[in-house]
Design a protein around this motif. Structure first.
Motif, PDB file in Angstrom:
ATOM      1  N   GLN A   1      51.809  38.277  41.285  1.00 37.62           N
ATOM      2  CA  GLN A   1      51.413  37.504  40.118  1.00 37.62           C
ATOM      3  C   GLN A   1      50.001  36.935  40.270  1.00 37.62           C
ATOM      4  O   GLN A   1      49.187  36.982  39.341  1.00 37.62           O
TER       5      GLN A   1
ATOM      6  N   LEU B   1      47.486  39.745  39.856  1.00 37.63           N
ATOM      7  CA  LEU B   1      47.303  40.106  38.453  1.00 37.63           C
ATOM      8  C   LEU B   1      46.465  39.060  37.713  1.00 37.63           C
ATOM      9  O   LEU B   1      45.625  39.396  36.873  1.00 37.63           O
ATOM     10  N   HIS B   2      46.676  37.794  38.033  1.00 37.67           N
ATOM     11  CA  HIS B   2      45.847  36.740  37.426  1.00 37.67           C
ATOM     12  C   HIS B   2      44.381  36.907  37.821  1.00 37.67           C
ATOM     13  O   HIS B   2      43.479  36.736  36.993  1.00 37.67           O
TER      14      HIS B   2
ATOM     15  N   LEU C   1      42.844  39.695  38.713  1.00 40.41           N
ATOM     16  CA  LEU C   1      42.297  40.866  38.022  1.00 40.41           C
ATOM     17  C   LEU C   1      41.945  40.528  36.579  1.00 40.41           C
ATOM     18  O   LEU C   1      40.923  40.995  36.062  1.00 40.41           O
ATOM     19  N   GLN C   2      42.768  39.701  35.931  1.00 41.21           N
ATOM     20  CA  GLN C   2      42.459  39.314  34.564  1.00 41.21           C
ATOM     21  C   GLN C   2      41.213  38.428  34.501  1.00 41.21           C
ATOM     22  O   GLN C   2      40.353  38.603  33.628  1.00 41.21           O
ATOM     23  N   LEU C   3      41.097  37.496  35.448  1.00 40.14           N
ATOM     24  CA  LEU C   3      39.947  36.583  35.457  1.00 40.14           C
ATOM     25  C   LEU C   3      38.634  37.310  35.709  1.00 40.14           C
ATOM     26  O   LEU C   3      37.583  36.872  35.232  1.00 40.14           O
ATOM     27  N   THR C   4      38.675  38.374  36.490  1.00 34.61           N
ATOM     28  CA  THR C   4      37.437  39.073  36.870  1.00 34.61           C
ATOM     29  C   THR C   4      37.233  40.367  36.092  1.00 34.61           C
ATOM     30  O   THR C   4      36.303  41.116  36.381  1.00 34.61           O
ATOM     31  N   SER C   5      38.064  40.611  35.103  1.00 35.54           N
ATOM     32  CA  SER C   5      37.960  41.844  34.328  1.00 35.54           C
ATOM     33  C   SER C   5      36.713  41.845  33.453  1.00 35.54           C
ATOM     34  O   SER C   5      36.357  40.816  32.865  1.00 35.54           O
TER      35      SER C   5
ATOM     36  N   SER D   1      36.577  42.959  30.641  1.00 37.14           N
ATOM     37  CA  SER D   1      37.020  42.731  29.266  1.00 37.14           C
ATOM     38  C   SER D   1      37.319  41.266  28.972  1.00 37.14           C
ATOM     39  O   SER D   1      37.658  40.918  27.834  1.00 37.14           O
ATOM     40  N   LEU D   2      37.189  40.393  29.978  1.00 41.04           N
ATOM     41  CA  LEU D   2      37.390  38.969  29.729  1.00 41.04           C
ATOM     42  C   LEU D   2      36.369  38.510  28.687  1.00 41.04           C
ATOM     43  O   LEU D   2      35.161  38.705  28.878  1.00 41.04           O
TER      44      LEU D   2
ATOM     45  N   SER E   1      40.318  27.739  36.342  1.00 41.46           N
ATOM     46  CA  SER E   1      41.260  28.792  35.957  1.00 41.46           C
ATOM     47  C   SER E   1      41.986  29.354  37.171  1.00 41.46           C
ATOM     48  O   SER E   1      43.197  29.594  37.122  1.00 41.46           O
TER      49      SER E   1
ATOM     50  N   LEU F   1      46.001  29.031  37.901  1.00 44.51           N
ATOM     51  CA  LEU F   1      46.814  30.254  37.985  1.00 44.51           C
ATOM     52  C   LEU F   1      47.279  30.553  39.407  1.00 44.51           C
ATOM     53  O   LEU F   1      47.838  31.621  39.671  1.00 44.51           O
TER      54      LEU F   1
END
Length: 226
Positions: free
Chosen positions: A4, A7-8, A10-14, A16-17, A138, A142
């Motif tokens: 988890q 995955l958080h 990866l979302q923060l550093t994407s 597409s953020l 963030s 997370l």
């Protein structure tokens, strides 16, 4: 790292953020315009120098301190490092860049309702919020481990610099990925530096980069906002 938390991260550093990181070059576009960076070797030299001389010695150590401050719910430390980072932005573009992305990320985090009440109180009491502050908030909210958040920030920075070179030098996509692979040990070393520096060793002294940023403000034709 737990799945988890990964995955958080990866979302923060994407890429597409939705915080607009893709629209900034941090002075690199001006360096490409004046011929300082004109091929793959020059791009790597630019990124490595910027990483070790600027990011690893100021931006990353401040992120590291903010991660610790938010985890400890230390309001005075959060405020101090937040203010110091903003004060150290020495051109209009650099300041506008971090405030815009920090605002976007902090608003996103608040809209998504991440973080407990004590964390949220720390965030909303800040005036202007630069990107490292929003990212630290963030990551802590997370439950992303500090060392992973630091590496994620460094990789996202490097990836954006490589993408600028791919589009503007220009470099091919294969060259861009080769460049990213070659930067992995440099990013690891930068993360260690950021964790080891004492407060009085932090420095963002980079007059050449500041001059390029100011030149970018009046560059005739440009793709990026900094």
């Amino acid at each position: 790292m737990q799945a988890q938390a990964l995955l958080h991260l990866l979302q923060l550093t994407s890429p597409s953020l939705p915080i607009g990181a893709y629209s900034y070059s941090q002075g690199l576009e001006a360096a490409i315009e004046n011929g300082t960076v004109k091929n793959e070797a020059g791009a790597r030299a630019w990124i490595v120098d910027s990483l070790h001389e600027v990011v690893a010695r100021f931006e990353a150590p401040i992120l590291w301190r903010l991660l610790q401050a938010f985890s400890a719910r230390d309001a005075s430390a959060v405020a101090m490092w937040n203010e110091r980072f903003i004060a150290a932005r020495d051109t209009a573009e650099f300041r506008a860049e971090t405030i815009q992305m920090g605002y976007s990320l902090s608003k996103l985090a608040i809209d998504l309702k991440i973080g407990d009440e004590s964390l949220l109180d720390l965030m909303v009491t800040q005036g202007e919020v630069p990107l490292p502050t929003a990212l630290a908030y963030s990551a802590v909210a997370l439950n992303v481990p500090h060392d992973a958040a630091l590496l994620g920030m460094l990789f996202a920075w490097a990836e954006n610099q490589v993408l600028v070179c791919v589009k503007s030098v220009p470099l091919g996509q294969v060259a861009g990925q080769r460049l990213l692979l070659s930067l992995q040990p440099e990013l690891d070393a930068a993360a260690r530096t950021a964790q080891e520096l004492a407060d009085d060793e932090l420095s963002n002294w980079s007059p050449g980069l500041s001059l390029l940023s100011m030149q970018h403000e009046v560059q005739y034709s440009r793709l990026y906002r900094s």
